[in-house]
Design an enzyme around this catalytic site. Structure first.
Site, PDB file in Angstrom:
ATOM      1  CB  CYS A  70       4.367  14.342  -3.551  1.00  0.00           C
ATOM      2  SG  CYS A  70       5.095  12.829  -2.890  1.00  0.00           S
ATOM      3  CB  CYS A  75       3.739  10.017  -3.606  1.00  0.00           C
ATOM      4  SG  CYS A  75       4.208  11.221  -4.834  1.00  0.00           S
ATOM      5  CE  LYS A  78       1.041   5.998  -4.786  1.00  0.00           C
ATOM      6  NZ  LYS A  78       1.313   6.472  -6.125  1.00  0.00           N
ATOM      7  CE1 TYR A 210       4.852   5.654 -11.958  1.00  0.00           C
ATOM      8  CE2 TYR A 210       4.251   6.665 -14.041  1.00  0.00           C
ATOM      9  CZ  TYR A 210       5.210   6.184 -13.181  1.00  0.00           C
ATOM     10  OH  TYR A 210       6.525   6.246 -13.520  1.00  0.00           O
ATOM     11  CD  GLU A 214       0.183   4.222  -8.285  1.00  0.00           C
ATOM     12  OE1 GLU A 214       1.416   4.074  -8.322  1.00  0.00           O
ATOM     13  OE2 GLU A 214      -0.362   5.340  -8.137  1.00  0.00           O
ATOM     14  CG  HIS A 469      19.253 -18.550  -0.388  1.00  0.00           C
ATOM     15  ND1 HIS A 469      18.445 -18.696  -1.494  1.00  0.00           N
ATOM     16  CD2 HIS A 469      19.074 -19.654   0.371  1.00  0.00           C
ATOM     17  CE1 HIS A 469      17.810 -19.861  -1.403  1.00  0.00           C
ATOM     18  NE2 HIS A 469      18.185 -20.465  -0.282  1.00  0.00           N
ATOM     19  CD  GLU A 474      18.548 -16.093  -3.681  1.00  0.00           C
ATOM     20  OE1 GLU A 474      19.715 -16.531  -3.700  1.00  0.00           O
ATOM     21  OE2 GLU A 474      17.652 -16.537  -2.938  1.00  0.00           O
TER      22      GLU A 474
END
Length: 495
Positions: A70, A75, A78, A210, A214, A469, A474
Site C-alpha cells: 500500500c 494505494c 497510485k 481496481y 485506475e 446544501h 445531500e
C-alpha cells in the site's frame, strides 16, 4: 475450525511449565497489517520482532520494504498519480470559470515521479520509526517458518539466524500476477507502472479490476492513448452491475477505448513498440502493456506447508474467524489470507489479532459493511450490498433508489459527465443494505455513509437527516421515489 486458541498467558507446555521464547510474537511482513499487529501487541506488553525484505519500489521475492504494498507500490503512490492525472481535465474546465490559460498545458512526468518517490521514502521512514517507538525489533531480511514456534531470517549478507516465538504472525500480503501468454515478459505489472522512466503515449491495459481502471484513468488523464481489454461485458466484476455500467460510460467519455469480451493472446517486440494481438484477431501497437490480472497470496517461500499450516488452492493461508491457522501458534492476516484484500481490512485484522492474543479480549474481525473505492476518474465508492447481492440475500423485496444528476461544477464547465447515486433497501425492515456512488468526492462521502450502515440505519433515518446544501452528498438524504422494486430471489446477472 475447531481447535484450542492459544492466547498470551496460557501455558502451552503440557508439564505446566512456561516455555522460554526469544519473542512473544514474531511477525513476517512489515506492511500495513503486520506493522499494526506488531505495534498494538507491543502496547499490550508483548516482546515483538518483525522482519521485512529490503526496500525497493518494485517488489520481488527478495525485495520489498517496510510499509508494504500500500505505502510503497500500491494505494499511496497510485493516489498521488490519480491526483496528477486529474489536474489536466480540471485545468481545461477552469477556463469556464474565468481562468485564462495558455492553449498548451505541459506535463512533467519525471517531476511527479520524483515527488511520488520522495513521499514513499518519507512514509517508509515513518513506519520504521513507528516500530522503533513501540519497542518492536525490526530485522531486515527474508523470513520463513521452520517450526510451530521457530522462524528463520536470512539476512542481507546471506547468513541465517533462527528465533523462537510463542506466536508467529504471517502478514506477507500478495503479489501481482502475469498472464501466461507468449511475450508476457514484455508486459509490466502495477509495481513497474508506478515507476516508469517515461510516460507512455500508447498504453494497453489488460484487466477489469481496481488496478486496471485506475491506471487506464491515470494514463488517459496524462494524455496517453489508452486501450482497456477485459473478458466480461463490463469492468469491475463483483461490484453492482448498474455502477459498473456507469464507470464504463465514464471511461469512454474520458476517451479510453474499451474492448469488452476480449483477451490478449500474444505480445511481440517490434521497432515501433509492442505489438498486441487479441483473441478477436485484432492487432495494435503500444509503448506499455499493463497486466492488471489479479494478485496472489505471497506465501510460496514461507515453508508453511512443511510445518503443517493449511493453504488453499491459490496459496492463501487458511484461518478461522480469529485469524488463527490450524497450527495454534501460527496466525495470518491481510492479503495472505485472501479474505477481503484491502489495506484497512488488514489494519483491522492486525488490531484484532493483538487484542485477541495479547489483550485478553478475543475479537473476530467483522467483514460486513466495509466501504471501498475505485480511484478511476471520477471515482466509484460503495459500501454494503450491491443490488444483485441484496436481491439474493434479503428476506423481502428490495427497493432501489437512484439519482442521476449533473454536478454543479459540470453545469458551468460544460463537461458531460453525470454523478450517479444509489441506495438499496430491504422493504420489510426499511434497513439500508447498500450504498453506491460514482462521481467527484465519492470516497469522501461514502466513508460517512459507511458509519450509518454500520449502525444499521434505515431509509427513514436517511430521509429524516438534513442535507448540506449545495452539495452532491445531500442527494443521499433526498432520495424519495423508488426507482424499482425487485422480488427477493431474482437470479443475479453475469455481466
Amino acid at each position: 475450525m475447531a481447535r484450542k486458541m492459544l492466547i498470551d498467558g496460557e501455558k502451552g507446555n503440557p508439564n505446566g511449565e512456561e516455555a522460554h521464547y526469544d519473542f512473544d510474537l514474531f511477525v513476517i511482513g512489515a506492511g500495513s497489517g503486520g506493522v499494526r499487529a506488531s505495534r498494538f501487541s507491543a502496547q499490550y506488553g508483548a516482546k515483538v520482532g518483525i522482519c521485512e525484505l529490503p526496500f525497493h519500489p518494485v517488489s520481488s521475492e527478495v525485495i520489498g520494504g517496510v510499509g508494504g504494498t500500500c505505502v510503497i507500490r500500491g494505494c499511496v503512490p497510485k493516489k498521488i498519480l490519480v491526483y496528477g492525472a486529474s489536474f489536466g481535465p480540471e485545468l481545461q474546465d477552469a477556463r469556464s470559470f474565468g481562468w485564462e490559460l495558455n492553449e498548451r498545458l505541459d506535463f512533467d512526468w519525471k517531476k511527479l515521479l520524483h515527488k511520488k518517490t520522495e513521499e514513499i521514502l518519507r512514509l517508509n521512514g515513518i513506519y520504521k520509526r513507528l516500530l522503533a517507538n513501540s519497542g518492536v525489533k525490526l530485522f531486515e531480511g527474508e523470513g520463513k517458518v521452520v517450526g510451530p514456534n521457530e522462524v528463520e531470517v536470512t539476512q542481507l549478507d546471506g547468513t541465517k539466524i533462527g528465533y523462537s516465538a510463542k506466536h508467529i504472525l504471517i502478514a506477507t500480503g500478495s503479489r501481482a500476477q502475469r498472464l501466461p501468454i507468449p511475450g508476457q515478459e514484455l508486459a509490466i505489472t502495477s509495481d513497474e507502472a508506478l515507476s516508469l522512466e517515461e510516460l507512455p503515449k500508447r498504453a494497453v491495459v489488460l484487466g477489469a479490476g481496481y488496478i486496471a481502471v485506475e491506471f487506464a484513468s491515470i494514463w488517459r488523464g496524462m494524455g496517453a492513448t489508452v486501450d482497456l481489454f477485459y473478458r466480461k461485458e463490463l469492468p469491475l466484476r463483483g461490484f453492482d452491475d448498474e455502477m459498473r455500467a456507469v464507470v464504463a460510460r465514464n471511461l469512454e467519455g474520458r476517451g479510453i477505448n474499451l474492448h469488452p469480451n476480449t483477451n490478449l493472446t500474444e505480445l511481440v517486440r517490434t521497432e515501433d513498440g509492442i505489438k498486441v494481438r487479441t483473441d478477436h484477431g485484432e492487432e495494435l501497437m503500444a509503448d506499455v502493456v499493463l497486466f492488471a490480472t489479479g494478485r496472489a497470496p505471497n506465501t510460496k517461500r514461507l515453508n508453511l506447508e512443511a510445518v503443517g499450516v493449511e493453504l488453499d488452492k491459490i496459496g492463501a493461508v487458511k484461518v478461522d474467524e480469529y485469524s488463527q491457522t490450524n497450527v495454534p501458534s501460527i496466525w495470518a492476516i491481510g492479503d495472505a489470507t485472501n479474505r477481503m484484500n484491502l489495506t484497512p481490512v488488514a489494519l483491522m485484522e492486525g488490531g484484532y489479532f493483538a487484542k485477541t492474543v495479547f489483550g485478553g479480549e478475543p475479537t473476530k474481525p467483522d467483514h460486513t459493511n466495509i466501504p471501498s473505492a475505485v480511484f478511476c476518474i471520477p471515482p466509484l465508492s460503495v459500501v454494503g450490498l450491491s443490488e444483485e447481492q441484496a436481491t439474493e440475500q434479503a428476506n423481502g423485496d428490495v427497493l432501489v433508489f437512484t439519482s442521476t444528476f449533473n454536478p454543479m461544477k459540470n453545469t458551468i464547465s460544460g463537461r458531460q459527465e453525470k454523478t450517479f447515486m444509489k441506495l438499496v433497501v430491504d422493504s420489510e425492515t426499511d434497513k439500508v443494505l447498500g450504498a453506491s456512488m460514482c462521481g467527484p468526492d465519492a470516497p469522501e462521502i461514502m466513508q460517512g455513509i459507511a458509519i450509518a450502515l454500520k449502525c444499521g440505519a434505515t431509509k427513514a433515518q436517511f430521509d429524516s437527516t438534513v442535507g448540506i446544501h449545495p452539495s452532491a452528498a445531500e442527494e443521499f438524504v433526498t432520495l424519495r421515489s423508488v426507482t424499482r422494486r425487485i422480488a427477493a430471489g431474482k437470479p443475479k446477472t453475469n455481466l
